[in-house]
Write an enzyme that holds these catalytic residues in place. Structure first.
Site, short mmCIF file in Angstrom:
data_model
loop_
_atom_site.label_atom_id
_atom_site.label_comp_id
_atom_site.label_asym_id
_atom_site.label_seq_id
_atom_site.Cartn_x
_atom_site.Cartn_y
_atom_site.Cartn_z
N GLN A 1 0.81 -1.15 -0.06
CA GLN A 1 -0.07 -0.09 0.17
C GLN A 1 0.86 1.25 -0.02
OE1 GLN A 1 -3.59 -0.65 2.36
NE2 GLN A 1 -4.01 1.33 2.37
N SER B 1 3.82 -6.68 2.72
CA SER B 1 2.26 -6.66 3.22
C SER B 1 1.53 -7.29 2.27
CB SER B 1 2.10 -5.18 3.93
OG SER B 1 0.98 -5.08 4.62
N LEU B 2 0.47 -6.46 1.89
CA LEU B 2 -0.58 -6.88 0.78
C LEU B 2 -0.01 -7.48 -0.24
CD1 LEU B 2 -1.58 -5.80 -2.04
CD2 LEU B 2 -1.63 -3.57 -0.50
N ARG C 1 -9.42 -8.12 3.91
CA ARG C 1 -8.33 -7.53 4.79
C ARG C 1 -8.17 -6.10 4.87
NH1 ARG C 1 -2.88 -6.16 3.81
NH2 ARG C 1 -1.41 -7.17 5.29
N HIS D 1 -0.12 -3.20 11.18
CA HIS D 1 1.04 -4.18 11.60
C HIS D 1 1.65 -3.77 13.09
CE1 HIS D 1 1.45 -5.98 7.67
NE2 HIS D 1 1.70 -4.78 6.98
N GLN E 1 1.31 -11.88 10.12
CA GLN E 1 1.53 -10.43 9.50
C GLN E 1 0.75 -9.50 9.70
OE1 GLN E 1 0.27 -9.18 5.92
NE2 GLN E 1 1.82 -9.89 4.57
#
Length: 315
Positions: free
Chosen positions: A10, A95-96, A120, A204, A253
């Site tokens: 992102q 991440s994503l 998510r 996170h 994560q």
């Protein structure tokens, strides 16, 4: 030469992303159409026309970035016969982007990846009240010093290292007041700058636990295949191929540190000399150059990039 494919997270979204891919390649158009159908949403129009504020919403940005990455993957395959399995030794995503990497490697179907990322994004956004959390980039501190600053700033609240992007670029996340305290402590510890980030939620960190629970339930309902090549996972900075272990890692994560510096370091230490970032933007390309200075790094996000990378990979 040994190759790794990486996938952006992102922050790399921009209005217009992926449009030239759709205009140039039927395979890319099919990706965007399949994602739109899976979500019951005209996400591709939002990607190409905006408004930017709506595209930036976490629940839209996450599947949109995955769609652009997969459009690149499918175009490389359809136009040049280049696949994850026949080209890369590892995949990894920030991440994503880990979901994009897993979709590219065949662990998730495209439709499942889109639906998982939509959920998510929604779960991460709703995990904390708007304005309760914050994130800050600490520039000029190594990970150990940044983590120490976060621990000192917590004072009973949540404050932890969220992204270890490169030496001297660590992002902290948590309760707003604690993150603001951390910015001051970091400067006292020698940080060159501490920049509050314009994010909608504190990703996170432990405040994301409700989202982790939501993802655990969602992943339990999705069929997962072993990836064509190992995924170097964010939380362990080590390769995974077992679907059950991958699912556990994806849950961890959500509240854990993205150990990107170590992920790139692992791949470089295991022979990777070329990093290709597939999708929108060039953030990971810059980080690959910082984290693996002896390797080459390239971004593939446009039809011209695809042609150039194909010639390079086949050459």
């Amino acid at each position: 030469m040994t190759t790794a494919f990486t996938f952006p997270g992102q922050g790399s979204q921009a209005v217009g992303m992926g449009k030239s891919l759709a205009e140039s390649f039927a395979s890319a158009r099919a990706v965007f159409a399949e994602v739109d159908a899976a979500l019951g949403q005209n996400l591709s129009r939002l990607m190409w026309e905006g408004p930017e504020a709506e595209l930036t919403l976490t629940e839209n940005a996450q599947p949109a970035l995955m769609a652009v990455s997969m459009a690149v993957v499918r175009a490389l395959e359809a136009e040049h016969g280049i696949t994850v399995g026949n080209t890369a030794s590892f995949v990894a995503g920030h991440s994503l982007g880990e979901y994009s990497a897993l979709a590219a490697a065949g662990t998730f179907t495209l439709a499942d990846a889109a639906r998982l990322l939509k959920l998510r994004g929604q779960a991460m956004q709703s995990a904390t009240p708007v304005g309760a959390g914050a994130m800050a980039a600490l520039l000029g501190l190594d990970f150990a010093a940044a983590a120490a600053a976060a621990a000192e700033a917590a004072e009973g609240e949540v404050c932890q290292a969220a992204n270890d992007n490169s030496d001297g670029q660590v992002v902290v996340s948590g309760s707003k007041a604690a993150v603001e305290r951390c910015a001051g402590i970091a400067k006292a510890k020698g940080a060159k700058r501490a920049v509050m980030l314009p994010v909608s939620a504190p990703f996170h960190c432990a405040l994301m636990q409700p989202a982790a629970a939501a993802m655990e339930a969602a992943l339990a309902r999705v069929a997962m295949q072993p990836p064509a090549v190992p995924v170097v996972a964010n939380v362990g900075a080590a390769p995974l191929s077992d679907p059950a272990a991958i699912a556990r890692s994806l849950v961890a994560q959500v509240t854990g540190t993205v150990r990107w510096r170590e992920c790139v370091g692992y791949m470089a230490a295991h022979g990777v000399t070329r990093f290709y970032e597939l999708g929108a933007g060039k953030v990971l390309t810059g980080l690959s150059r910082k984290n693996a200075p002896d390797a080459a790094a390239f971004a593939i996000g446009t039809p011209e990039d695809i042609a150039a990378a194909a010639a390079q990979i086949r050459g």
